[in-house]
Design an enzyme around this catalytic site. Sequence first.
Site, mmCIF file in Angstrom:
data_model
loop_
_atom_site.group_PDB
_atom_site.id
_atom_site.type_symbol
_atom_site.label_atom_id
_atom_site.label_comp_id
_atom_site.label_asym_id
_atom_site.label_seq_id
_atom_site.Cartn_x
_atom_site.Cartn_y
_atom_site.Cartn_z
ATOM 1 N N TYR A 195 7.270 -9.976 6.736
ATOM 2 C CA TYR A 195 7.121 -8.542 6.978
ATOM 3 C C TYR A 195 7.676 -8.195 8.356
ATOM 4 C CZ TYR A 195 3.790 -8.009 3.086
ATOM 5 O OH TYR A 195 3.197 -7.974 1.847
ATOM 6 N N ASP A 219 0.824 -1.204 0.000
ATOM 7 C CA ASP A 219 0.000 0.000 0.000
ATOM 8 C C ASP A 219 0.861 1.259 0.000
ATOM 9 O OD1 ASP A 219 -2.452 -1.367 0.067
ATOM 10 O OD2 ASP A 219 -2.366 -1.563 2.247
#
Length: 284
Positions: A149, A52
């Site tokens: 992540y 994003d």
Amino acid sequence: MLRYKAIVEYDGTNFVGWQRQQNGLSIQQLLEDKISTFTKQTVNLIAAGRTDAGVHALGQVVHFDLIAPNNSKDLACINKETDNKEVSKQNNTTTTIDSLKKMLPCRYNAYKLMSAVNYLLKPHRIILTSCEITTLQFHARFSAKARHYKYRIINRTVPSVIEQNRTWWIKPPLNVIDMIDASQHLIGKHDFTSFRSSACQAKSPLKTLTKIEVDTTNYPEIQIYFSAPSFLHHMVRNIVGTLVYIGLCKISPAAIKTILFAKNRAMAGPTAPSSGLYFVKVDY
């Protein structure tokens, strides 16, 4: 056809995200344009994950195809083999996969392509850290076995000037022990509806989280690591927001199981800012 695998590092602060959009500059658009400029071909990048706006990457993986020169008679060998094996031997000269790749014209040589694209990307905060010719069977998204992540938090009374747009600043002290205890209830295969965004397009909310690790080694920086074959949209950021609320004593550690089983996004904590999230690497 030649397929290339590249690893990309970027600062997502000034981009609208990975995917091409009409409302601003995306990482995909910039990379495709620069690769096309050098190769004189239209390329379509496929990424392991579509980050994003504001999300950073240390090891985003992409692949793209180029139409090979007509005289690449040994192209089939390059496309099928990943190891540097011997493919022919004539006049006491041994030909290997690596030597075939080096004989490709300049714009098809992976290292020269990477160097040229990195030059064209200046001054944007994007860089290819590696590039190689791979097999046509490789797919950056569908060949992935695990994605990793990390989320970075600065937990101190004043914000960090250096780490602005790269961390989430939390002023009150966090109860990290409660955050660690709560996080372990999320490991395994679960319905993560409570931690997915309303815009998530995944067909199933079932995901297998193989790792959550809350690391305070460099406190006041707190790093939270996540590993899974795949994630739902905003899943990591929603989990981080919930863990922070637990650390702030706004949610009890025991409530994490109730939130998970409720399958209700409204019961979980807020979505953590994109600035603290990093796409670390992909396993294949």
